[in-house]
Design an enzyme around this catalytic site. Structure first.
Site, PDB file in Angstrom:
ATOM      1  N   SER A 103       0.828  -1.202   0.000  1.00 15.88           N
ATOM      2  CA  SER A 103       0.000   0.000   0.000  1.00 15.88           C
ATOM      3  C   SER A 103       0.864   1.255   0.000  1.00 15.88           C
ATOM      4  CB  SER A 103      -0.966  -0.013   1.177  1.00 15.88           C
ATOM      5  OG  SER A 103      -0.253  -0.156   2.362  1.00 15.88           O
ATOM      6  N   GLU A 130     -11.996 -12.132 -10.630  1.00 17.03           N
ATOM      7  CA  GLU A 130     -11.188 -13.154  -9.947  1.00 17.03           C
ATOM      8  C   GLU A 130     -10.409 -12.562  -8.785  1.00 17.03           C
ATOM      9  OE1 GLU A 130      -8.385 -14.651 -12.767  1.00 17.03           O
ATOM     10  OE2 GLU A 130      -9.923 -15.100 -14.249  1.00 17.03           O
ATOM     11  N   LYS A 189      -7.088 -11.563  -6.923  1.00 12.98           N
ATOM     12  CA  LYS A 189      -5.739 -11.270  -7.401  1.00 12.98           C
ATOM     13  C   LYS A 189      -4.770 -11.974  -6.444  1.00 12.98           C
ATOM     14  CE  LYS A 189      -2.910  -7.430  -9.050  1.00 12.98           C
ATOM     15  NZ  LYS A 189      -1.643  -7.806  -8.519  1.00 12.98           N
ATOM     16  N   ASP A 241      -1.520 -13.095  -4.620  1.00 15.07           N
ATOM     17  CA  ASP A 241      -0.266 -12.418  -4.309  1.00 15.07           C
ATOM     18  C   ASP A 241       0.885 -13.409  -4.396  1.00 15.07           C
ATOM     19  OD1 ASP A 241       1.383 -10.399  -3.674  1.00 15.07           O
ATOM     20  OD2 ASP A 241       0.894 -10.334  -1.544  1.00 15.07           O
ATOM     21  N   ARG A 300       8.128 -14.032 -14.952  1.00 12.95           N
ATOM     22  CA  ARG A 300       7.807 -12.809 -15.683  1.00 12.95           C
ATOM     23  C   ARG A 300       9.051 -11.975 -15.975  1.00 12.95           C
ATOM     24  NH1 ARG A 300       3.703  -7.998 -14.011  1.00 12.95           N
ATOM     25  NH2 ARG A 300       5.454  -6.854 -13.150  1.00 12.95           N
ATOM     26  N   TYR A 356      -4.661 -18.575 -14.879  1.00 10.67           N
ATOM     27  CA  TYR A 356      -5.787 -17.703 -15.196  1.00 10.67           C
ATOM     28  C   TYR A 356      -5.755 -17.128 -16.611  1.00 10.67           C
ATOM     29  CZ  TYR A 356      -2.156 -14.571 -13.381  1.00 10.67           C
ATOM     30  OH  TYR A 356      -0.969 -13.960 -13.139  1.00 10.67           O
ATOM     31  N   LYS A 409      -7.904  -2.674  -5.711  1.00 12.52           N
ATOM     32  CA  LYS A 409      -7.204  -2.861  -4.431  1.00 12.52           C
ATOM     33  C   LYS A 409      -8.041  -2.256  -3.317  1.00 12.52           C
ATOM     34  CE  LYS A 409      -2.788  -3.800  -5.930  1.00 12.52           C
ATOM     35  NZ  LYS A 409      -1.573  -4.269  -5.304  1.00 12.52           N
ATOM     36  N   CYS A 445      18.942   0.065  30.019  1.00 15.13           N
ATOM     37  CA  CYS A 445      17.548  -0.097  30.416  1.00 15.13           C
ATOM     38  C   CYS A 445      17.066   1.204  31.067  1.00 15.13           C
ATOM     39  CB  CYS A 445      17.435  -1.260  31.400  1.00 15.13           C
ATOM     40  SG  CYS A 445      15.787  -1.369  32.131  1.00 15.13           S
ATOM     41  N   CYS A 455      16.275   0.572  35.012  1.00 19.23           N
ATOM     42  CA  CYS A 455      17.270   0.230  36.036  1.00 19.23           C
ATOM     43  C   CYS A 455      18.689   0.592  35.614  1.00 19.23           C
ATOM     44  CB  CYS A 455      17.191  -1.259  36.380  1.00 19.23           C
ATOM     45  SG  CYS A 455      17.811  -2.338  35.077  1.00 19.23           S
ATOM     46  N   CYS A 473      17.014  -6.847  29.021  1.00 12.07           N
ATOM     47  CA  CYS A 473      17.542  -6.306  30.264  1.00 12.07           C
ATOM     48  C   CYS A 473      17.898  -7.528  31.108  1.00 12.07           C
ATOM     49  CB  CYS A 473      16.508  -5.442  30.985  1.00 12.07           C
ATOM     50  SG  CYS A 473      17.076  -4.997  32.644  1.00 12.07           S
ATOM     51  N   CYS A 517      15.454  -5.694  38.049  1.00 14.79           N
ATOM     52  CA  CYS A 517      14.945  -4.497  37.362  1.00 14.79           C
ATOM     53  C   CYS A 517      13.500  -4.257  37.800  1.00 14.79           C
ATOM     54  CB  CYS A 517      15.005  -4.697  35.850  1.00 14.79           C
ATOM     55  SG  CYS A 517      14.200  -3.366  34.941  1.00 14.79           S
TER      56      CYS A 517
END
Ligand code: IVH
Length: 666
Positions: free
Chosen positions: A36, A117, A119, A121, A140, A226, A314, A407, A410, A425, A430
Site C-alpha cells: 500500500s 477473480e 488477485k 499475491d 515474468r 488464469y 485494491k 535499560c 534500572c 535487560c 529491574c
C-alpha cells in the site's frame, strides 16, 4: 525555490525512492515497504509526472520507474524472451475508477460482461506445452525477458506435466505458497535457527529461485492458472470459457472467480470478497476485473505496462501518514526490549493512534527511521499499530537513530540475544521486569488471581507490601495494613486474599507458565507439567530430554534448563515450596472417547465455552482456537459466524450441541 524546481526535485526524489524499492522487491526478493505504501507513492509520482509533464524532458520521463516494468533479475537461471510480453495491471481503488475503466470499454464494445477473480499475491509464470507435455516454464522477469525455471515448476502439483491437449499451448498464472505451507516453512526455519520469511509471497519467490528442485518439491508450492496466450486460436472466446478450459485440462483455478454483468454486481463482489478473502488458504492483494469477451481485446489494446481489458481493484489500505515524535523502549516480563514510537496523533481505521510498535532496533535501522521523520503507520490484523516505513525523504532527519543500550528502568546495560535481533535487560531485580512479572503471575491464564490485577499490584508495590512473587502468599499476614490502603475496601481485601489462597490449588502448568520463563507459553507449560507431575520435581527434572516431543524444540528445552539452574530461581522455587505451593498436575483426561480428535467451538451454546472445552479435554479430545484443515469437528452454537463458513468450506464436520453430547454418550 521556484515551483518548477520544487516539483522537479520532488519527482526525482520519488523516482529514486521507487527505484530503490523495486530493486529490493524484484532483485533481492526482500521488499522494504508494504504494497500500500508502494502504491501510494507510485501513484503520487505518476500524477506529478502527468500534471507537470512540461517541466520534464522526454528522457527524464522515459527513465522513470513509472514507464517501465521494473523487474530485472540476478543472473542465476538462463534468460528466455517471452513470445508475448507479460504485462502488469492498472489499479483502481474506488468504484469510480472501475466506472472509468468500464466507460473506456464502452467505446469499443456493445454487449459485454465481466469475469472477476481474486488477485493472487504470488509470482507470475508462463508455461508452455508441446504435444501435451510441459516443455518450458519462465518467470515474468521484466515482462519481456524472464528466467527459465522449468525444473522447479515441474515440482508443483497444481501444474500438470501432461495434459490431454495436443496443440501447442502457453498458459499463464501465479505461483504461490499456501498460508499453511508458509507457516510450516517458517516453523522449520525457526527450528533450524534460520531467518524467518516475511510473508508467503517472499517465501514463494525465494523457493521458485532455488537451484535445487528437491527443495522446491519439499516446500510444496502451488499455482493458479488464469490466462491462455492467444486464446482465440484455441477456440476460446471469453474469460469464462478460458477458466473452464484450464479447469478441464487439470490446472488449478480459483474457486472464487465469477462471471458478472453489471457494476452493481461487481460492487457486491468487492464487498463480499473483503470478508471471504480472510478465510482463503492463499494471500490476495485485491481482485482482478476482466472484460469477459475476448473479441474486443485487440481493439482495446494496451499501454506499455498494462492492457485496457482488465484492471486490478485494491482495497483501501489501513495506513496513515504522521510524524514520529519519539522512539522509546519498554521492557517485558522476560526482560525482552521492545522499541515503540510516540506519534503525532492520527486517525487510523476509525480510531486515534498515538503509539505504535517498532519491534526491535534492527527494524528501525533497516527502515532508516528516526525521530521527526514522516512515517507510515498501519493497523493490520493486530490490535497494536505498527510503523511500516518512511513516508517522505523531503524533510528526513539526516542522522541515524542510535541503538539504545541501557535499560531506562534500572540503567543496566542491555544484552543482545544470540541472533542479535533482540535485546534484553539482564537484571532480574529491574523494577520494570519485576512489575511485569508480578502482573503476569496473577493474570487470568497464569495463576488466575484476577482480583489482584495490574492496578493493585502497582498499589502494593508502591506501598512496599510486595516486592517479589513469594510476597503474594505472605499478604494474608498484612490484612489490616491492606485494609487501610486507599482504594481498597475491607470486602475487596478479603476477596483478594481468598483468591490468593484458592490459587494454591491450581494445576502445576499454571505456575510454570506464571514464572515468565523465556519461550514458555501456556501450551508448552501444560506439556512440561504433564511430565514433571508436581512442583517439588521442578528443579531436578531433565528438561533437555523433552526435545523428543515435537512441541518442544531445543531452544525451549534449553531455556527451562538454564532457568532452573540459576541461583535466584532455585531460591524462588524453594521459597514457594516452603510456602506450601507444591502444585500438582491435574490429569485432565478422564477417558478416550474422543480419541485425540480436534474441536473448534463457535457461537452461543447453552453453557459457557470453558464448560465445553473442559468436557472435550476430559474425554480425550483436543480444543483448537481456529479452524484449519487439521480440525476434525466444529461445535457450533447459535449465531456462529466466520468459523462456521470456513468449516463449511473445508468440509469439516459440524456438530450442534445435541449431536456433540450424543457423541459423548455413545
Ligand atoms: S490477469 C495482462 N489475473 O497481477 C495481465 N493477473 O499486477 C494478465 N495476478 O502480472 C494478468 N492474480 O502476475 C491476472 N487473477 C489474476 C491475477 C493476476 C494475480 C498478477 C499477475 C499480474 C499482476 C498485475
Amino acid at each position: 525555490m521556484a515551483e518548477k524546481d520544487e516539483i522537479r526535485k520532488k519527482v526525482f526524489e520519488l523516482q529514486k525512492q521507487i527505484n530503490e524499492w523495486d530493486h529490493a522487491y524484484y532483485d533481492l526478493d526482500s521488499p522494504i515497504v508494504s504494497d500500500s505504501v508502494y502504491d501510494t507513492e507510485f501513484n503520487k509520482l505518476k500524477k506529478l509526472e502527468e500534471q507537470y509533464a512540461s517541466y520534464f524532458s522526454y528522457e527524464e520521463i522515459k527513465q522513470s520507474p513509472t514507464q517501465r516494468i521494473n523487474a530485472s533479475s540476478l543472473d542465476i537461471f538462463s534468460k528466455v524472451k517471452h513470445d508475448k510480453p507479460m504485462l502488469s495491471l492498472n489499479k483502481a481503488y474506488s468504484i469510480e475508477e472501475i466506472q472509468k475503466f468500464i466507460n473506456n470499454i464502452k467505446k469499443v464494445a456493445i454487449n459485454f460482461s465481466f469475469f472477476v477473480e481474486p488477485k493472487i499475491d504470488g509470482l507470475s509464470i508462463s508455461v508452455k506445452y508441446h504435444d501435451g507435455k510441459l516443455i518450458q516454464a519462465v518467470t515474468r522477469g521484466d515482462g519481456l525477458v524472464g528466467e527459465d525455471v522449468t525444473e522447479n515448476i515441474r515440482q508443483i502439483k497444481s501444474i500438470p506435466q501432461v495434459i490431454n491437449y495436443q496443440k501447442d499451448l502457453e498458459v499463464r498464472g501465479e505461483v504461490y505458497l499456501s498460508i499453511e505451507d508458509f507457516e510450516k516453512l517458517n516453523e522449520i526455519l525457526e527450528k533450524e535457527n534460520k531467518a524467518k520469511l516475511a510473508n508467503p509471497r517472499n517465501a514463494a519467490a525465494g523457493t521458485l529461485r532455488q537451484l535445487n528442485p528437491a527443495i522446491v518439491k519439499e516446500r510444496n508450492l502451488s499455482a493458479f492458472l488464469y490466462y491462455v496466450v492467444d486464446a482465440e486460436e484455441h477456440n476460446i472466446h471469453s474469460m469464462e470459457e478460458e477458466f473452464n478450459f484450464l479447469n478441464n485440462l487439470g490446472f488449478q483455478v480459483t474457486k472464487e472467480s465469477k462471471h458478472l454483468y453489471t457494476i452493481d454486481e461487481i460492487q457486491e463482489y468487492i464487498k463480499n470478497f473483503k470478508n471471504e478473502k480472510q478465510l482463503l488458504n492463499y494471500e490476495t492483494d485485491g481482485i482482478v476485473i476482466k472484460l469477459n469477451e475476448i473479441q474486443y481485446y485487440d481493439k482495446l489494446g494496451s499501454t506499455a505496462k498494462f492492457p485496457h481489458s482488465a484492471i486490478a481493484f485494491k482495497y483501501e489500505p489501513d495506513t496513515a501518514i504522521t510524524t514520529l515524535k519519539n522512539i522509546f523502549i519498554t521492557v517485558g516480563r522476560t526482560g525482552l526490549v521492545t522499541y515503540n514510537a510516540l506519534l503525532e496523533p492520527v486517525e487510523l481505521s476509525g480510531s486515534t493512534v498515538s503509539f505504535a510498535t517498532l519491534n526491535n532496533f534492527k527494524y528501525i535501522d533497516d527502515l532508516n527511521l528516526n525521530i521527526n521523520d514522516l512515517i507510515y503507520v498501519k493497523k493490520a490484523g493486530e490490535i497494536i499499530p505498527c510503523v511500516i516505513g518512511l513516508a517522505s525523504l523531503k524533510h528526513k532527519n539526516p542522522a541515524r537513530f542510535e541503538k539504545i543500550t541501557t535499560c531506562p528502568y534500572c540503567q543496566s546495560k542491555l544484552i543482545d540475544s544470540d541472533s542479535s535481533l533482540e535485546q534484553f535487560c539482564p537484571n532480574e531485580q529491574c523494577p520494570e521486569v519485576k512489575r511485569r512479572k508480578l502482573i503476569h503471575f496473577v493474570s487470568k491464564d497464569a495463576m488466575d488471581i484476577v482480583t489482584l490485577g495490574e492496578k493493585n499490584i502497582e498499589l502494593l508495590l508502591e506501598n512496599g507490601l510486595i516486592n517479589q512473587i513469594t510476597d503474594i502468599y505472605k499478604l494474608k499476614e498484612y490484612c489490616s495494613q491492606l485494609m487501610q490502603l486507599e482504594r481498597m475496601g475491607n470486602k475487596s481485601v478479603l476477596k483478594m486474599l481468598d483468591a490468593i489462597e484458592a490459587s494454591r490449588n491450581q494445576s502445576l502448568d499454571r505456575i510454570i507458565y506464571a514464572l515468565s520463563i523465556k519461550l514458555i507459553g501456556s501450551k508448552v507449560a501444560k506439556l512440561i507439567a504433564s511430565k514433571v507431575k508436581e512442583f517439588s520435581n521442578f528443579l531436578s527434572f531433565d528438561y533437555l530430554s523433552l526435545t523428543q516431543y515435537h512441541e518442544i524444540g531445543e531452544k525451549i528445552a534449553t531455556s527451562v534448563h538454564e532457568w532452573v539452574n540459576k541461583e535466584e530461581n532455585i531460591k524462588l522455587v524453594n521459597d514457594l515450596l516452603a510456602l506450601g505451593l507444591n502444585l500438582k498436575y491435574h490429569e485432565e483426561k478422564e477417558n478416550d472417547i474422543l480419541n485425540n480428535q480436534s474441536f473448534v467451538i463457535t457461537g452461543t451454546l447453552s453453557k459457557s465455552r470453558s464448560y465445553f472445552e473442559e468436557l472435550i479435554v476430559k474425554n480425550g479430545g483436543i480444543v483448537l482456537s481456529s479452524v484449519s484443515s487439521k480440525t476434525n469437528f466444529l461445535l457450533a452454537g447459535e449465531d456462529a459466524g466466520s468459523k462456521l463458513s470456513k468449516a463449511n468450506k473445508l468440509n469439516i464436520k459440524i456438530l450442534n450441541e445435541r449431536e456433540f453430547l450424543e457423541m459423548l454418550n455413545n
